[in-house]
Motif scaffolding. Structure first.
Motif, PDB file in Angstrom:
ATOM      1  N   SER A 136      44.857  39.088  34.033  1.00 54.00           N
ATOM      2  CA  SER A 136      46.180  39.467  33.513  1.00 54.00           C
ATOM      3  C   SER A 136      46.990  38.236  33.118  1.00 54.00           C
ATOM      4  N   ARG A 137      46.633  37.086  33.671  1.00 55.21           N
ATOM      5  CA  ARG A 137      47.354  35.847  33.363  1.00 55.21           C
ATOM      6  C   ARG A 137      46.713  35.060  32.220  1.00 55.21           C
ATOM      7  N   TRP A 138      45.608  35.563  31.672  1.00 51.96           N
ATOM      8  CA  TRP A 138      44.912  34.839  30.611  1.00 51.96           C
ATOM      9  C   TRP A 138      45.536  35.132  29.256  1.00 51.96           C
ATOM     10  N   SER A 139      45.171  34.294  28.301  1.00 51.77           N
ATOM     11  CA  SER A 139      45.562  34.550  26.916  1.00 51.77           C
ATOM     12  C   SER A 139      44.650  35.619  26.321  1.00 51.77           C
ATOM     13  N   ALA A 140      45.063  36.176  25.184  1.00 53.63           N
ATOM     14  CA  ALA A 140      44.247  37.194  24.514  1.00 53.63           C
ATOM     15  C   ALA A 140      42.883  36.629  24.129  1.00 53.63           C
ATOM     16  N   LYS A 141      42.820  35.385  23.684  1.00 54.71           N
ATOM     17  CA  LYS A 141      41.541  34.769  23.300  1.00 54.71           C
ATOM     18  C   LYS A 141      40.640  34.584  24.512  1.00 54.71           C
ATOM     19  N   GLU A 142      41.215  34.246  25.653  1.00 54.49           N
ATOM     20  CA  GLU A 142      40.409  34.099  26.869  1.00 54.49           C
ATOM     21  C   GLU A 142      39.833  35.444  27.301  1.00 54.49           C
ATOM     22  N   ARG A 143      40.628  36.497  27.185  1.00 52.98           N
ATOM     23  CA  ARG A 143      40.116  37.824  27.547  1.00 52.98           C
ATOM     24  C   ARG A 143      39.036  38.269  26.561  1.00 52.98           C
ATOM     25  N   GLU A 144      39.193  37.939  25.298  1.00 53.88           N
ATOM     26  CA  GLU A 144      38.161  38.262  24.310  1.00 53.88           C
ATOM     27  C   GLU A 144      36.856  37.533  24.635  1.00 53.88           C
ATOM     28  N   ALA A 145      36.950  36.260  25.013  1.00 54.50           N
ATOM     29  CA  ALA A 145      35.750  35.491  25.372  1.00 54.50           C
ATOM     30  C   ALA A 145      35.053  36.119  26.575  1.00 54.50           C
ATOM     31  N   TYR A 146      35.831  36.563  27.555  1.00 58.00           N
ATOM     32  CA  TYR A 146      35.271  37.206  28.737  1.00 58.00           C
ATOM     33  C   TYR A 146      34.539  38.496  28.360  1.00 58.00           C
ATOM     34  N   ALA A 147      35.141  39.283  27.515  1.00 58.73           N
ATOM     35  CA  ALA A 147      34.602  40.596  27.167  1.00 58.73           C
ATOM     36  C   ALA A 147      33.364  40.518  26.292  1.00 58.73           C
ATOM     37  N   ASN A 148      33.080  39.347  25.737  1.00 59.62           N
ATOM     38  CA  ASN A 148      31.949  39.177  24.825  1.00 59.62           C
ATOM     39  C   ASN A 148      31.055  38.013  25.249  1.00 59.62           C
ATOM     40  N   ASP A 149      30.952  37.782  26.544  1.00 59.58           N
ATOM     41  CA  ASP A 149      30.252  36.603  27.057  1.00 59.58           C
ATOM     42  C   ASP A 149      28.735  36.729  26.880  1.00 59.58           C
ATOM     43  N   LEU A 150      28.197  35.988  25.919  1.00 57.39           N
ATOM     44  CA  LEU A 150      26.758  35.959  25.691  1.00 57.39           C
ATOM     45  C   LEU A 150      26.114  34.701  26.261  1.00 57.39           C
ATOM     46  N   ASP A 151      26.891  33.866  26.910  1.00 60.08           N
ATOM     47  CA  ASP A 151      26.380  32.584  27.395  1.00 60.08           C
ATOM     48  C   ASP A 151      25.895  32.628  28.836  1.00 60.08           C
ATOM     49  N   ASP A 152      26.172  33.701  29.545  1.00 62.34           N
ATOM     50  CA  ASP A 152      25.686  33.858  30.911  1.00 62.34           C
ATOM     51  C   ASP A 152      25.068  35.248  31.024  1.00 62.34           C
ATOM     52  N   ALA A 153      23.779  35.288  31.323  1.00 65.22           N
ATOM     53  CA  ALA A 153      23.035  36.553  31.315  1.00 65.22           C
ATOM     54  C   ALA A 153      23.519  37.549  32.348  1.00 65.22           C
ATOM     55  N   ARG A 154      24.360  37.111  33.287  1.00 59.85           N
ATOM     56  CA  ARG A 154      24.837  38.022  34.329  1.00 59.85           C
ATOM     57  C   ARG A 154      26.070  38.809  33.905  1.00 59.85           C
ATOM     58  N   ALA A 155      26.746  38.366  32.861  1.00 61.47           N
ATOM     59  CA  ALA A 155      28.045  38.933  32.512  1.00 61.47           C
ATOM     60  C   ALA A 155      27.955  40.341  31.947  1.00 61.47           C
ATOM     61  N   LEU A 156      26.951  40.592  31.129  1.00 62.22           N
ATOM     62  CA  LEU A 156      26.788  41.868  30.443  1.00 62.22           C
ATOM     63  C   LEU A 156      25.374  42.369  30.672  1.00 62.22           C
ATOM     64  N   ILE A 157      25.222  43.667  30.857  1.00 57.74           N
ATOM     65  CA  ILE A 157      23.909  44.215  31.170  1.00 57.74           C
ATOM     66  C   ILE A 157      23.765  45.608  30.567  1.00 57.74           C
ATOM     67  N   ALA A 158      22.629  45.859  29.943  1.00 58.15           N
ATOM     68  CA  ALA A 158      22.347  47.175  29.377  1.00 58.15           C
ATOM     69  C   ALA A 158      21.826  48.092  30.477  1.00 58.15           C
ATOM     70  N   VAL A 159      22.504  49.212  30.671  1.00 53.58           N
ATOM     71  CA  VAL A 159      22.129  50.176  31.714  1.00 53.58           C
ATOM     72  C   VAL A 159      22.315  51.585  31.168  1.00 53.58           C
ATOM     73  N   SER A 160      21.807  52.560  31.897  1.00 55.88           N
ATOM     74  CA  SER A 160      21.974  53.940  31.457  1.00 55.88           C
ATOM     75  C   SER A 160      23.453  54.290  31.367  1.00 55.88           C
ATOM     76  N   ALA A 161      23.767  55.109  30.382  1.00 53.69           N
ATOM     77  CA  ALA A 161      25.155  55.537  30.224  1.00 53.69           C
ATOM     78  C   ALA A 161      25.642  56.266  31.470  1.00 53.69           C
ATOM     79  N   ALA A 162      24.767  57.058  32.086  1.00 51.22           N
ATOM     80  CA  ALA A 162      25.173  57.814  33.278  1.00 51.22           C
ATOM     81  C   ALA A 162      25.543  56.891  34.424  1.00 51.22           C
ATOM     82  N   SER A 163      24.746  55.831  34.652  1.00 51.73           N
ATOM     83  CA  SER A 163      25.047  54.935  35.771  1.00 51.73           C
ATOM     84  C   SER A 163      26.302  54.123  35.507  1.00 51.73           C
TER      85      SER A 163
END
Length: 227
Positions: A136-163
């Motif tokens: 909540s204290r970050w800038s809009a660009k920092e939140r965008e970087a977080y939401a689209n993080d492709l540089d660390d394999a742990r940040a985003l993960i493909a899983v079943s829609a149900a789970s």
């Protein structure tokens, strides 16, 4: 370029001995590190190094995290990049990055899927949880970087829609993957992601993480700090 989970695991393994020989030093180095630095330390110490704070969702809106952007302008947004990189069997990519065929493994519920439309790309630490614990204290660009993080394999993960929809915006105090065999990896990656972004944990979250990690190997994690 997106780092794969295999690359991350191998890199962490190379650093295990060093971290275990000097755990106190590792924690001190993590606390003193700056954005862009890479730190390695046992996951239980990484959890202890995170600030423990009450959380607040005041002012949160999902739209404050602009996501599924196409940073490299190759026609595939972040969601499609994850689906492509995590496929067990590579799909065919058509115009506008439409994927056909392929096979994916959902580690949350130990299932395979042969249709990308049955999958969600999950923010391991949900956007609302990130907001509650510091974003909540970050800038809009920092939140965008977080939401689209492709540089660390742990940040985003493909899983079943149900789970993913079962999880929603819950932290490990109220939700863990249905597949028990993945729970240790899940909480280890959760701590790594919070360490990468220097996000806080609330008391119940910290207690749940600590309790779960007590039943897991004290794996050494390697994290490049984003903040």
């Amino acid at each position: 370029m997106r780092f794969t989970r295999t690359t991350r695991t191998a890199a962490a393994g190379l650093c295990v001995l060093t971290a275990l020989l000097a755990p106190t030093t590792a924690t001190a180095h993590a606390a003193a590190a700056a954005p862009g630095d890479t730190v390695t330390l046992p996951v239980r110490e990484a959890l202890q190094a995170l600030p423990v704070e009450d959380e607040s969702r005041a002012g949160y809106e999902r739209s404050k995290f602009r996501h599924w952007t196409d940073a490299d302008r190759d026609g595939c947004n972040t969601r499609m990049e994850i689906l492509t990189s995590e496929a067990v069997t590579a799909p065919e990519q058509g115009p506008n990055c439409v994927l056909t065929g392929g096979l994916w493994y959902s580690s949350y519920d130990d299932q395979y899927f042969d249709n990308a439309r049955k999958l969600d790309v999950d923010h391991l630490v949900p956007l609302a949880e990130a907001w509650d614990s510091g974003a909540s204290r970050w800038s809009a660009k920092e939140r965008e970087a977080y939401a689209n993080d492709l540089d660390d394999a742990r940040a985003l993960i493909a899983v079943s829609a149900a789970s993913n929809r079962s999880k929603a915006d819950q932290d490990p105090s109220t939700w863990l993957p249905a597949f028990a065999g993945y729970r240790c990896q899940y909480v280890i990656d959760w701590v790594a992601d919070k360490t990468r972004y220097q996000l806080a944990v609330d008391p119940s979250e910290e207690a749940a993480l600590s309790e779960t990690l007590s039943r897991c190997p004290n794996e050494s994690i390697t994290v490049t700090l984003a903040r």
